[in-house]
Design a protein around this motif. Structure first.
Motif, PDB file in Angstrom:
ATOM      1  N   THR A 128     -50.767  -5.454  60.690  1.00 59.19           N
ATOM      2  CA  THR A 128     -49.342  -4.683  60.667  1.00 59.19           C
ATOM      3  C   THR A 128     -48.340  -5.125  60.221  1.00 59.19           C
ATOM      4  O   THR A 128     -47.382  -4.377  59.835  1.00 59.19           O
ATOM      5  N   ILE A 166     -53.278   0.759  57.698  1.00 62.65           N
ATOM      6  CA  ILE A 166     -53.404   1.697  59.089  1.00 62.65           C
ATOM      7  C   ILE A 166     -54.633   1.723  59.496  1.00 62.65           C
ATOM      8  O   ILE A 166     -55.134   1.502  60.401  1.00 62.65           O
ATOM      9  N   GLU A 167     -55.521   1.798  58.634  1.00 65.77           N
ATOM     10  CA  GLU A 167     -56.821   1.887  59.003  1.00 65.77           C
ATOM     11  C   GLU A 167     -58.044   1.216  59.047  1.00 65.77           C
ATOM     12  O   GLU A 167     -58.410   0.465  60.408  1.00 65.77           O
ATOM     13  N   THR A 171     -56.494  -1.095  62.714  1.00 69.70           N
ATOM     14  CA  THR A 171     -57.513   0.199  63.470  1.00 69.70           C
ATOM     15  C   THR A 171     -58.357  -0.790  63.888  1.00 69.70           C
ATOM     16  O   THR A 171     -59.345  -1.213  65.019  1.00 69.70           O
ATOM     17  N   TYR A 224     -60.337   4.132  71.329  1.00 70.90           N
ATOM     18  CA  TYR A 224     -59.537   3.829  70.515  1.00 70.90           C
ATOM     19  C   TYR A 224     -59.901   3.996  68.835  1.00 70.90           C
ATOM     20  O   TYR A 224     -59.565   5.157  68.803  1.00 70.90           O
ATOM     21  N   VAL A 261     -58.542   7.614  66.944  1.00 70.93           N
ATOM     22  CA  VAL A 261     -57.376   7.306  66.401  1.00 70.93           C
ATOM     23  C   VAL A 261     -58.493   7.789  65.388  1.00 70.93           C
ATOM     24  O   VAL A 261     -57.482   7.688  64.262  1.00 70.93           O
ATOM     25  N   ILE A 313     -56.413   9.536  62.139  1.00 72.54           N
ATOM     26  CA  ILE A 313     -56.256   9.023  60.771  1.00 72.54           C
ATOM     27  C   ILE A 313     -57.451   9.907  59.710  1.00 72.54           C
ATOM     28  O   ILE A 313     -56.086   9.389  58.288  1.00 72.54           O
ATOM     29  N   TYR A 325     -50.344   9.942  61.719  1.00 73.66           N
ATOM     30  CA  TYR A 325     -49.783   9.032  62.207  1.00 73.66           C
ATOM     31  C   TYR A 325     -49.433   8.936  63.420  1.00 73.66           C
ATOM     32  O   TYR A 325     -49.447   7.923  64.566  1.00 73.66           O
ATOM     33  N   THR A 355     -51.005   9.808  65.724  1.00 72.80           N
ATOM     34  CA  THR A 355     -51.681   9.803  67.047  1.00 72.80           C
ATOM     35  C   THR A 355     -51.823   8.353  67.086  1.00 72.80           C
ATOM     36  O   THR A 355     -52.210   7.986  68.478  1.00 72.80           O
ATOM     37  N   LYS A 356     -52.022   7.547  65.800  1.00 76.19           N
ATOM     38  CA  LYS A 356     -51.513   6.112  65.824  1.00 76.19           C
ATOM     39  C   LYS A 356     -50.220   5.598  66.214  1.00 76.19           C
ATOM     40  O   LYS A 356     -50.049   4.718  67.051  1.00 76.19           O
ATOM     41  N   ALA A 406     -47.130   2.645  62.728  1.00 77.76           N
ATOM     42  CA  ALA A 406     -47.640   3.938  62.355  1.00 77.76           C
ATOM     43  C   ALA A 406     -45.987   5.108  61.837  1.00 77.76           C
ATOM     44  O   ALA A 406     -46.148   5.582  61.173  1.00 77.76           O
TER      45      ALA A 406
END
Lengths: 226, 492
Positions: free
Chosen positions: B114, B130-131, B134, B156, B160, B164, B216, B218-219, B252
């Motif tokens: 993060t 970002i992937e 997750t 999740y 996601v 993504i 994004y 969604t995230k 995100a």
């Protein structure tokens, strides 16, 4: 713009491959057998590899040969093998309760392609690319996206959902080879490796699902609501 | 300077992960993770100052330390640090000694990803970062191995990953739009995209931005793509929930806003901003509905995250110096406040042995200090004065009322009042309504669990009473950077 500079023969070859991969997506939509999904996905990946090599040859991007080899290796061999390994101990050969019958899914898929074509041709007129291979690339990209989402929504078996996600990725990868062949090599390689990790993670989760939840069907995932 | 700080932020968790995996000793693991988070936090605290004054790019332009990114990294580092302290107390209650080392390795990995995502200067690498967040956090959500946790983790990762992949599609389209200006191969940094944007095709950019926004988004947890969020937040261990809510969602959000400024530079019309505002307002609406009728304590907090992401989206969507400043201030306040709420919820859940709000009663009587802190946090998170979220929400409202999006600002004010009533009603029941059959909580809240609640609460109170001038100026710099200025380099 690179897509307009391809010779007609190359453009037809690309179109042929793009259409063939679209047809393979329909094979997935029309079948209930998990094994068919995996074979269709593998075949689609091989086609994408051929496409990468062809674009590399006609467009003068030698690095795409590397991508082609890696695509065959990862998407064409390792991923299908891993998914077969996930399926084998599960004792699930086919989808039992589908949200939408295969025949209806095929019709829905056809509508998705028409919608994709409308969007793609509208866009390409604005870009001055009407009638080029770009329209087809965009159409296939968008339709594979929509078909992938269709699979995610109407299929309940965990493995079908994983394959639905992989179809989403395949669509992007296929379109990207035609539209942006010059995309930096590093990014493409990292995305390929990333896919591998994704599938491994899915494999672990599917194992958890079958051992802790007792079923790999999304229909049994109904505890968390509200 | 900025480079050294970035290196510290990254290397501390990496070193911790390596040593934890090599030694696999639970007590050592929790200390290493805490030390790593403290180092990252210390470095992140200095980063905003060091990021001012020109762009700091490293590693062949793949890594950037800009004011916006530094702010998001700071928020992530704060919650990573607080959650690491809290985690020591919380994870000891779980009785998972054997798997504790693995938990902390994953936890440090999650904190790391993060903080890395906002550093990415290349749109493709940002997508990968970002992937990765997750993939790492899925296993943290599934950590308790209960059927509910596995279900939450599965939903999740599927939702996601689907989202993504749309963001990846959008990224490819942005790259394609750039090739018309820059030729087939170029480095896809934010600055290059922004500079080339005025020459890109607006229709293509609008489509690409919508895909990125949904992806994004969604995230970020914007409704209606938020469906994974309540499940994942409620089923993971409490420190993980705090990190999901306080760090992941912001990581995100920064992508959405960076793409928004590119879309604006490309003259993609009012559509991109309008869609962001609509999604923000809709998130508030959905959150209000589900907060009023909520029965699970952590799901309540999760929907509150949907609400606050909606508020932030509105702030960025309204734009202007006030909108951006309000949204950024809200990001910090929400990070602190939501950590406090999840810490309290986790402790209550463990001591009362239930996730149901109706079974948690008379918190104030059993836990006078921690309970009081949690109640104050609940008042703060609904946006009541004199806490930080009041200041930031007011600023966002002020930004919205003066523009064409006044309807959204009015709607936001109404929904915030609904949420205020609904949210605090649950706390009224938990604190002041006597239960039919008295169920006394088991055990007590350890100092490890109580200390981070204080550490989160005091800044929320201070930031509400005093908005430092330096932070205000800092937000001005970020807001200025997001608007396509006249100094754009003309290409070709």
């Amino acid at each position: 713009m690179i897509v307009t500079t391809f010779p007609p023969l190359a453009a037809s070859l690309f179109s042929l491959i793009a259409i063939a991969s679209l047809l393979l997506a329909f094979v997935m939509l029309g079948s209930r057998w998990l094994r068919h999904y995996i074979y269709a996905f593998a075949a689609e990946s091989w086609l994408i590899a051929v496409l990468s090599a062809a674009v590399g040859f006609y467009g003068g991007f030698p690095e795409l040969y590397v991508i082609a080899v890696l695509t065959v290796l990862f998407r064409g061999c390792i991923l299908p093998y891993l998914i077969l390994r996930i399926v084998r101990p599960l004792d699930v050969a086919r989808e039992v309760d589908v949200g939408l019958q295969p025949s209806s899914s095929l019709v829905a898929g056809a509508f998705a392609v028409i919608f994709a074509l409308v969007v793609a041709s509208h866009l390409s007129v604005g870009l001055g690319l009407a009638g080029t291979v770009a329209v087809l690339a965009l159409t296939v990209m968008l339709s594979l996206k929509l078909i992938g989402f269709l699979m995610l929504t109407v299929r309940h078996e965990a493995v079908s959902q994983v394959l639905g996600l992989l179809v989403l990725e395949n669509g992007i990868f296929l379109g990207a080879q035609i539209l942006v062949p010059g995309m930096p090599l590093l990014i493409e390689i990292v995305i390929l490796f990333d896919l591998l990790i994704v599938v491994v993670c899915f494999g672990i989760l599917v194992r958890y699902l079958s051992s802790h939840v007792g079923s790999t069907s999304a229909l049994s995932l109904n505890r968390l609501v509200g | 300077m900025a480079g050294v700080l970035l290196l510290l932020i990254v290397l501390a968790p990496v070193a911790a992960i390596v040593v934890i995996l090599l030694t696999r000793r639970p007590r050592l693991a929790e200390r290493l993770n805490l030390a790593a988070s403290a180092v990252s936090f210390g470095a992140a605290l200095l980063l905003p100052g060091a990021s001012l004054g020109g762009a700091h790019v490293f590693l062949d332009q793949y890594v950037i330390a800009d004011p916006f990114g530094a702010w998001v990294i700071l928020c992530a580092a704060i919650v990573y640090f607080l959650a690491s302290i809290y985690g020591i107390g919380y994870m000891r209650m779980l009785d998972e000694e054997a798997r504790l080392a693995r938990f902390y390795a994953l936890f440090a990995g999650f904190g790391l990803t993060t903080m890395v995502a906002p550093m990415m200067n290349n749109a493709g690498l940002y997508w990968i970062a970002i992937e990765l967040t997750t993939l790492v956090s899925t296993f943290l959500v599934a950590f308790e191995r209960a059927p509910e946790s596995i279900e939450a983790a599965w939903k999740y990762i599927i939702v996601v990953s689907g989202g993504i992949s749309l963001a990846l599609f959008g990224t490819v389209l942005f790259y394609w739009a750039g090739t018309f200006v820059l030729g087939p191969s170029y480095a896809m940094t934010w600055a290059v995209l922004g500079a080339a944007a005025p020459h890109m095709n607006p229709t293509l950019i609008a489509l690409a931005f919508l895909l990125v926004l949904v992806g994004y988004g969604t995230k970020v947890g914007l409704a209606p793509m938020h469906t994974w969020l309540p499940d994942a937040h409620s089923e993971g261990p409490a420190p993980v929930s705090a990190l999901l809510s306080g760090a992941l969602l912001n990581a995100a959000m920064i992508g959405v806003i960076r793409y928004l400024s590119i879309a604006e530079a490309a003259h993609a019309g009012p559509l991109p901003r309008a869609v962001l505002v609509v999604l923000g307002a809709f998130s508030l609406f959905i959150a209000a509905l589900f907060i009023v009728r909520q029965s699970g304590i952590k799901r309540l907090m999760a929907y509150s995250s949907v609400e606050h992401m909606g508020v932030m989206a509105l702030g960025f969507g309204f734009g202007g110096p006030f909108g951006v400043a309000g949204a950024l201030y809200h990001m910090l306040n929400h990070t602190l406040n939501k950590s406090l709420m999840f810490f309290g919820a986790g402790s209550m859940m463990r001591t009362f042995g239930t996730k149901e709000i109706t079974l948690i009663r008379r918190v104030g009587r059993y836990f006078p200090v921690v309970g009081g802190l949690w109640l104050a946090g609940a008042v703060a998170i609904t946006g009541a004065p004199p806490f930080g979220l009041f200041a930031s929400e007011l600023t966002i409202l002020r930004a919205g009322l003066s523009g064409i999006n006044a309807w959204a600002a009015i709607l936001m004010a109404i929904l915030l009042i609904v949420i205020f009533i609904g949210f605090l009603n649950h706390f009224r029941i938990m604190y002041f309504v006597a239960p039919e059959s008295e169920t006394a909580p088991q055990g007590r809240v350890s100092a490890w669990c109580a200390a981070p609640m204080w550490l989160a609460f005091i800044p929320v109170l201070v930031l509400g009473l005093w908005w430092p001038e330096a932070i205000w100026h800092y937000f001005g710099v970020i807001a200025h950077g997001l608007v396509p200025g006249p100094a754009e380099v003309a290409l070709r």
